[in-house]
Design a protein around this motif. Structure first.
Motif, PDB file in Angstrom:
ATOM      1  N   VAL A  52       0.856  -1.181   0.000  1.00  0.00           N
ATOM      2  CA  VAL A  52       0.000   0.000   0.000  1.00  0.00           C
ATOM      3  C   VAL A  52       0.895   1.236   0.000  1.00  0.00           C
ATOM      4  N   GLY A  53       0.585   2.158  -0.911  1.00  0.00           N
ATOM      5  CA  GLY A  53       1.229   3.465  -0.929  1.00  0.00           C
ATOM      6  C   GLY A  53       0.215   4.519  -0.517  1.00  0.00           C
ATOM      7  N   GLU A  54       0.662   5.519   0.213  1.00  0.00           N
ATOM      8  CA  GLU A  54      -0.223   6.607   0.623  1.00  0.00           C
ATOM      9  C   GLU A  54       0.414   7.945   0.264  1.00  0.00           C
ATOM     10  N   VAL A  55      -0.294   8.733  -0.530  1.00  0.00           N
ATOM     11  CA  VAL A  55       0.202  10.053  -0.926  1.00  0.00           C
ATOM     12  C   VAL A  55       0.253  10.941   0.316  1.00  0.00           C
ATOM     13  N   THR A  56       1.423  11.532   0.555  1.00  0.00           N
ATOM     14  CA  THR A  56       1.597  12.413   1.714  1.00  0.00           C
ATOM     15  C   THR A  56       1.783  13.875   1.302  1.00  0.00           C
ATOM     16  N   THR A  57       2.145  14.097   0.051  1.00  0.00           N
ATOM     17  CA  THR A  57       2.210  15.435  -0.548  1.00  0.00           C
ATOM     18  C   THR A  57       1.538  15.329  -1.907  1.00  0.00           C
ATOM     19  N   VAL A  58       0.547  16.185  -2.175  1.00  0.00           N
ATOM     20  CA  VAL A  58      -0.236  16.102  -3.400  1.00  0.00           C
ATOM     21  C   VAL A  58       0.673  15.950  -4.627  1.00  0.00           C
ATOM     22  N   ILE A  59       0.235  15.112  -5.575  1.00  0.00           N
ATOM     23  CA  ILE A  59       0.992  14.876  -6.812  1.00  0.00           C
ATOM     24  C   ILE A  59       0.704  16.027  -7.779  1.00  0.00           C
ATOM     25  N   GLN A  60       1.753  16.534  -8.380  1.00  0.00           N
ATOM     26  CA  GLN A  60       1.651  17.637  -9.347  1.00  0.00           C
ATOM     27  C   GLN A  60       0.667  17.297 -10.460  1.00  0.00           C
ATOM     28  N   THR A  61      -0.043  18.306 -10.946  1.00  0.00           N
ATOM     29  CA  THR A  61      -1.028  18.121 -12.012  1.00  0.00           C
ATOM     30  C   THR A  61      -0.339  18.135 -13.373  1.00  0.00           C
ATOM     31  N   GLN A  62       0.139  16.968 -13.767  1.00  0.00           N
ATOM     32  CA  GLN A  62       0.646  16.701 -15.117  1.00  0.00           C
ATOM     33  C   GLN A  62       0.722  15.186 -15.248  1.00  0.00           C
ATOM     34  N   ALA A  63       0.535  14.702 -16.448  1.00  0.00           N
ATOM     35  CA  ALA A  63       0.507  13.256 -16.677  1.00  0.00           C
ATOM     36  C   ALA A  63       1.769  12.598 -16.123  1.00  0.00           C
ATOM     37  N   ASN A  64       1.586  11.481 -15.420  1.00  0.00           N
ATOM     38  CA  ASN A  64       2.715  10.728 -14.876  1.00  0.00           C
ATOM     39  C   ASN A  64       2.263   9.278 -14.688  1.00  0.00           C
ATOM     40  N   ASN A  65       2.662   8.423 -15.620  1.00  0.00           N
ATOM     41  CA  ASN A  65       2.313   7.006 -15.541  1.00  0.00           C
ATOM     42  C   ASN A  65       3.236   6.308 -14.551  1.00  0.00           C
ATOM     43  N   ALA A  66       2.650   5.727 -13.520  1.00  0.00           N
ATOM     44  CA  ALA A  66       3.419   5.062 -12.470  1.00  0.00           C
ATOM     45  C   ALA A  66       3.081   3.577 -12.442  1.00  0.00           C
ATOM     46  N   LYS A  67       4.070   2.755 -12.064  1.00  0.00           N
ATOM     47  CA  LYS A  67       3.883   1.311 -11.935  1.00  0.00           C
ATOM     48  C   LYS A  67       4.919   0.766 -10.969  1.00  0.00           C
ATOM     49  N   LEU A  68       4.670  -0.429 -10.465  1.00  0.00           N
ATOM     50  CA  LEU A  68       5.620  -1.131  -9.615  1.00  0.00           C
ATOM     51  C   LEU A  68       6.316  -2.203 -10.433  1.00  0.00           C
ATOM     52  N   GLN A  69       7.614  -2.379 -10.168  1.00  0.00           N
ATOM     53  CA  GLN A  69       8.417  -3.334 -10.924  1.00  0.00           C
ATOM     54  C   GLN A  69       9.267  -4.185  -9.985  1.00  0.00           C
ATOM     55  N   ALA A  70       9.369  -5.481 -10.293  1.00  0.00           N
ATOM     56  CA  ALA A  70      10.313  -6.365  -9.614  1.00  0.00           C
ATOM     57  C   ALA A  70      11.610  -6.304 -10.411  1.00  0.00           C
ATOM     58  N   ASN A  71      12.681  -5.889  -9.764  1.00  0.00           N
ATOM     59  CA  ASN A  71      13.980  -5.710 -10.410  1.00  0.00           C
ATOM     60  C   ASN A  71      14.962  -6.695  -9.775  1.00  0.00           C
ATOM     61  N   PRO A  72      15.055  -7.923 -10.327  1.00  0.00           N
ATOM     62  CA  PRO A  72      15.883  -8.953  -9.697  1.00  0.00           C
ATOM     63  C   PRO A  72      17.379  -8.691  -9.846  1.00  0.00           C
ATOM     64  N   THR A  73      18.151  -9.210  -8.911  1.00  0.00           N
ATOM     65  CA  THR A  73      19.608  -9.116  -8.986  1.00  0.00           C
ATOM     66  C   THR A  73      20.115  -9.836 -10.224  1.00  0.00           C
ATOM     67  N   THR A  74      19.499 -10.980 -10.542  1.00  0.00           N
ATOM     68  CA  THR A  74      19.841 -11.750 -11.735  1.00  0.00           C
ATOM     69  C   THR A  74      18.585 -11.892 -12.573  1.00  0.00           C
ATOM     70  N   GLY A  75      18.648 -11.450 -13.823  1.00  0.00           N
ATOM     71  CA  GLY A  75      17.493 -11.572 -14.702  1.00  0.00           C
ATOM     72  C   GLY A  75      16.951 -10.218 -15.132  1.00  0.00           C
ATOM     73  N   THR A  76      15.730 -10.229 -15.628  1.00  0.00           N
ATOM     74  CA  THR A  76      15.111  -9.073 -16.259  1.00  0.00           C
ATOM     75  C   THR A  76      14.019  -8.472 -15.378  1.00  0.00           C
ATOM     76  N   THR A  77      13.927  -7.157 -15.372  1.00  0.00           N
ATOM     77  CA  THR A  77      12.900  -6.441 -14.626  1.00  0.00           C
ATOM     78  C   THR A  77      11.517  -6.798 -15.157  1.00  0.00           C
ATOM     79  N   VAL A  78      10.549  -6.976 -14.223  1.00  0.00           N
ATOM     80  CA  VAL A  78       9.179  -7.369 -14.572  1.00  0.00           C
ATOM     81  C   VAL A  78       8.205  -6.368 -13.955  1.00  0.00           C
ATOM     82  N   ASP A  79       7.273  -5.872 -14.773  1.00  0.00           N
ATOM     83  CA  ASP A  79       6.201  -5.023 -14.240  1.00  0.00           C
ATOM     84  C   ASP A  79       5.249  -5.928 -13.458  1.00  0.00           C
TER      85      ASP A  79
END
Length: 157
Positions: A52-79
């Motif tokens: 869970v993420g909670e916004v603590t300071t309002v996000i600026q009004t401009q497009a911003n696509n956000a996602k979470l990614q698994a970035n393994p030590t060995t291998g390829t990053t996965v959304d």
């Protein structure tokens, strides 16, 4: 033998028995047109029960696509979720994932978000927040996990 539980510690013990181990990450500003590690997974694989993420300071009004990614030590990053445009999200807005990689990051106005219906297995490496733009704003994150391998753990990055 009588065991006396300290009521101030029982809540945490019960949560760990039912859901997993809680790791909190302090409030931080958004990554600027890049990905930034939120949590580090070390020693072995873990089962991500929820985040869970909670916004603590309002996000600026401009497009911003956000996602979470698994970035393994060995291998390829996965959304682990698809993108969500977080433009102008209010303080208190909560972010979550469904556990289905093709579903977007969920962000609703303050009050509620989703919990994964499918836990996610994460390999050693980092769990990252990726943002497509440079926006002001800040989010604090909490993650609950269960170790799958002996000694595996998650820490705030």
């Amino acid at each position: 033998m009588t065991v006396i539980l300290d009521p101030t510690q029982f809540h945490g013990v019960a949560r760990e028995l039912v859901a997993g181990i809680l790791v909190d990450r302090a409030t931080d500003t958004l990554p600027q047109t890049t990905a930034e590690a939120l949590f580090t997974i070390s020693t072995g694989r873990v089962l991500l029960m929820g985040i869970v993420g909670e916004v603590t300071t309002v996000i600026q009004t401009q497009a911003n696509n956000a996602k979470l990614q698994a970035n393994p030590t060995t291998g390829t990053t996965v959304d682990i979720c698809a993108v969500l445009d977080i433009t102008a999200d209010e303080v208190g807005c909560l972010y979550g994932i469904t556990g289905v990689f093709s579903d977007a990051l969920v962000g609703a106005n303050a009050g509620a978000t989703v919990w994964p219906t499918r836990p996610v297995v994460l390999a050693p490496g980092t769990l990252d927040l990726s943002c497509s733009a440079s926006n002001t704003g800040a989010v604090k994150w909490s993650l609950i996990y269960v170790p799958l391998d002996a000694g595996a753990e998650v820490t705030a990055a």
